[in-house]
Design an enzyme around this catalytic site. Structure first.
Site, mmCIF file in Angstrom:
data_model
loop_
_atom_site.group_PDB
_atom_site.id
_atom_site.type_symbol
_atom_site.label_atom_id
_atom_site.label_comp_id
_atom_site.label_asym_id
_atom_site.label_seq_id
_atom_site.Cartn_x
_atom_site.Cartn_y
_atom_site.Cartn_z
ATOM 1 N N SER A 371 11.924 -32.929 5.978
ATOM 2 C CA SER A 371 11.107 -34.133 6.004
ATOM 3 C C SER A 371 9.611 -33.777 5.988
ATOM 4 O O SER A 371 9.119 -33.234 5.003
ATOM 5 C CB SER A 371 11.486 -34.982 7.217
ATOM 6 N N ASP A 397 15.250 -32.773 2.334
ATOM 7 C CA ASP A 397 14.908 -34.201 2.438
ATOM 8 C C ASP A 397 13.413 -34.420 2.656
ATOM 9 O O ASP A 397 12.982 -35.028 3.638
ATOM 10 C CB ASP A 397 15.699 -34.845 3.572
ATOM 11 N N HIS A 460 19.491 -38.994 6.481
ATOM 12 C CA HIS A 460 18.326 -38.135 6.700
ATOM 13 C C HIS A 460 18.541 -37.114 7.815
ATOM 14 O O HIS A 460 18.039 -35.993 7.727
ATOM 15 C CB HIS A 460 17.113 -39.008 7.016
#
EC number: 3.1.1.47
Length: 610
Positions: A371, A397, A460
């Site tokens: 992320s 991700d 996620h």
């Protein structure tokens, strides 16, 4: 928890979407996850409390908590709260995951204790950390009993301060040979030294994360022969973290204020440490949401990225000092010892630093992140002159909107191999997918082999420990249908396949004990699927499941039935992943030959020099 980093996106120039018709059905037809047997009563009683799976590689895993004063303390940006700078570098904190010697966990530990110590998954002080998560998630004090009932006492399947391995593993892994593989050794591969030298990885966490939030990923790599430095960022992106200060001298508040200069308030002076909670952007607290039309708070996020880069530089220097024979000096400076907040009473007791000298490959380092940590990885790769020791990057991700636009300087581009792995939930976020696709294209444009794929049925948090510790929550609320442990396998396996291709001179360990599933050789899909794309309000957060009951309540049964039907069929990676961008063997060979001609295949000079 560590939920999606959302941001509103420009819907122009989106990648075309259509129903691909590939692998329809709610539950991915995946293999069973790799075998990871429990190792203690605490782990076996998983129904009473959350447990983490034992690592599947041939090595047992050790961990060390290290916090030392930064060599270059300073402020980042002019942003203040309550008349105090909130982005400052004073110490660097990391958990180091690494392969251990045979026999670790039995008998007395190296410091003479009767019982070996294991790190808790929720960092100390646990109640304060739980409160920090409650504040971050907006649920307040209810987070304390929640963690107490679920994971407050969960421990990592790794031993604190264990001796680093001096042996090569046998030609097998836990999946095929069983637990005995961790108690066996093998001869050195041809051309290798008697004692293995382990490649270095540096891991950067996402929003709400800590140095242990991704312990399953980091520990898996350590079990396959990597040293992994998981940095805990102090940039206000974690739910809560604590910065210790020495009582006097280097690292003390007085010294930091002089060397930085950095500032402290009276409360921090009295208690002797800083508490840093998640920083919500002023006037735009939810800049991570796709539906937030204000977009990302660029001033704050850019400053956080610059602080993160400085922390990674500091962490890398610590590892170099350890590899260079100066581990004792690091231990003397360590602020994660008895008497300091967040510390174990054992500190770094019992570590034989002589065993660490010249045992880490500090060149061609792999940088990984999830992320916001993946955005950090991109920023590192785009600053090759500053991070010359980094050889390749992995994006789990990525939060694409947090990536700073490249400057005009041609050198400020990605010139090294890059692997991107999406969750299915993030794949449907159109603007974010286009951003990650552009990054992969940027690397390929400069001749670097690159891949982009999606793991089906994942969300996620599937690349963190949260989906393993809270599988029911992820399945029922976020519609995750993939087996969380198998999702971990796919991320780790794809990463190891990637490293085997782009750093063959470091692949002896991977060649010996890793089963290549051929994930990166999967043919790309022509169109992106849409069958699980959620409504706009749930974009990037969850999946849409057409067959709700079957997918929420009986996914295990569904997977078992499909496996039984396919017992004699060859496994098809398309059942579990969608490949979007790939590189040919010719491109990989050309890249490695070019690197070899330039003499960039081995560590230049003394790997542990000052």
């Amino acid at each position: 928890m560590s939920f999606p980093a959302w941001v509103s996106g420009n819907k122009k120039n989106e990648t075309p979407r259509s129903n691909s018709g590939i692998g329809k059905g709610s539950v991915p037809r995946g293999k069973k996850p790799k075998t990871r047997p429990p190792s203690s009563l605490r782990d076996k009683a998983g129904f009473l409390h959350g447990t983490l799976p034992k690592y599947s590689g041939p090595y047992s895993v050790g961990v060390m908590d290290i916090e030392v004063p930064a060599e270059n303390p300073r402020n980042f940006s002019h942003i203040t709260r309550h008349d105090q700078h909130i982005l400052k570098l004073e110490t660097v904190l990391m958990t180091v995951y690494y392969p251990t010697a045979i026999g670790v966990g039995s008998g007395k530990d190296p410091a003479g204790h009767k019982k070996w110590s294991r790190e808790t998954w929720l960092p100390r002080p646990r109640i304060k950390m739980a409160k920090g998560y409650g504040k971050f998630a907006g649920v307040g004090a209810i987070a304390v009993p929640w963690f107490a009932a679920t994971t407050m006492f969960t421990k990592l399947p790794a031993y604190r301060n264990a001796p680093i391995s001096q042996h090569w593993p046998p030609r097998d892994n836990l999946q095929h040979a069983g637990p005995k593989v961790k108690s066996e050794s093998g001869p050195p591969p041809p051309g290798e030294s008697e004692e293995p030298c382990f490649p270095l990885m540096i891991f950067s966490h996402g929003l709400g994360g800590t140095r242990t939030t991704y312990s399953s990923v980091c520990g898996e790599f350590a079990s396959y022969g990597f040293v992994v430095s998981a940095v805990e960022h102090r940039d206000g992106s974690g739910a809560r973290t604590f910065v210790n200060h020495a009582r006097s001298g280097v690292g003390s508040m007085k010294e930091r204020e002089t060397a930085g200069p950095v500032d402290h308030n009276e409360k921090e002076r009295r208690r002797g440490y800083d508490q840093i909670d998640y920083i919500f952007p002023k006037d735009n607290p939810y800049d991570t949401s796709p539906s937030n039309h204000k977009g990302v708070d660029s001033e704050l996020r850019d400053a956080q990225l610059q602080l993160r880069l400085a922390e990674i530089e500091e962490a890398y220097n610590v590892i170099r000092h350890i590899d260079g024979g100066r581990g004792g000096e690091i231990a003397n400076k360590n602020l994660r010892r008895e008497g300091y907040v967040g510390s174990s009473s054992r500190g770094l007791d019992g570590v034989d630093w002589a065993l660490w000298k010249d045992r880490i490959h500090c060149h061609r380092v792999t940088v990984l992140g999830h992320s916001f940590g993946a955005a950090t990885t991109v920023e590192i790769l785009r600053n090759a002159d500053r991070f010359q020791y980094v050889g390749q990057g992995v994006m789990y991700d990525i939060w694409g909107a947090a990536v700073s636009p490249p400057v005009e300087e041609p050198r400020h581009r990605i010139h090294c191999p890059l692997l991107g792995i999406n969750s299915e939930a993030f794949m449907y976020w159109s603007s974010n997918f286009d951003a990650v696709h552009a990054l992969i294209d940027e690397a390929k444009k400069h001749g670097a082999p690159s891949w982009l794929l999606t793991v089906r049925g994942t969300i996620h948090v599937s690349q963190s420990d949260f989906s393993i510790l809270y599988p029911q929550t992820c399945a029922m609320l976020l519609k995750m249908t993939a087996n969380p442990k198998r999702a971990l396998d796919l991320n780790v396996s794809a990463t190891l396949e990637f490293l085997k291709k782009v750093m063959p001179q470091r692949s002896a360990m991977i060649d010996r004990c890793f089963t290549d599933e051929g994930l990166l050789d999967t043919e790309p899909v022509e169109e992106l699927p849409t069958e699980h794309k959620p409504k706009e309000k749930w974009m990037a957060a969850r999946l849409k499941i057409p067959h709700e009951f079957r997918s929420r309540f009986v996914p295990k049964i569904t997977r078992k039935i499909r496996r039984k039907r396919r017992q004699n069929q060859k496994h098809d990676p398309n059942d579990e992943i969608w490949m979007h961008v790939t590189s040919s063997e010719e491109e990989v060979t050309a890249w490695n030959e070019n690197k070899s001609e330039k003499g960039e295949g081995d560590d230049p000079g003394d790997p542990g020099g000052d």
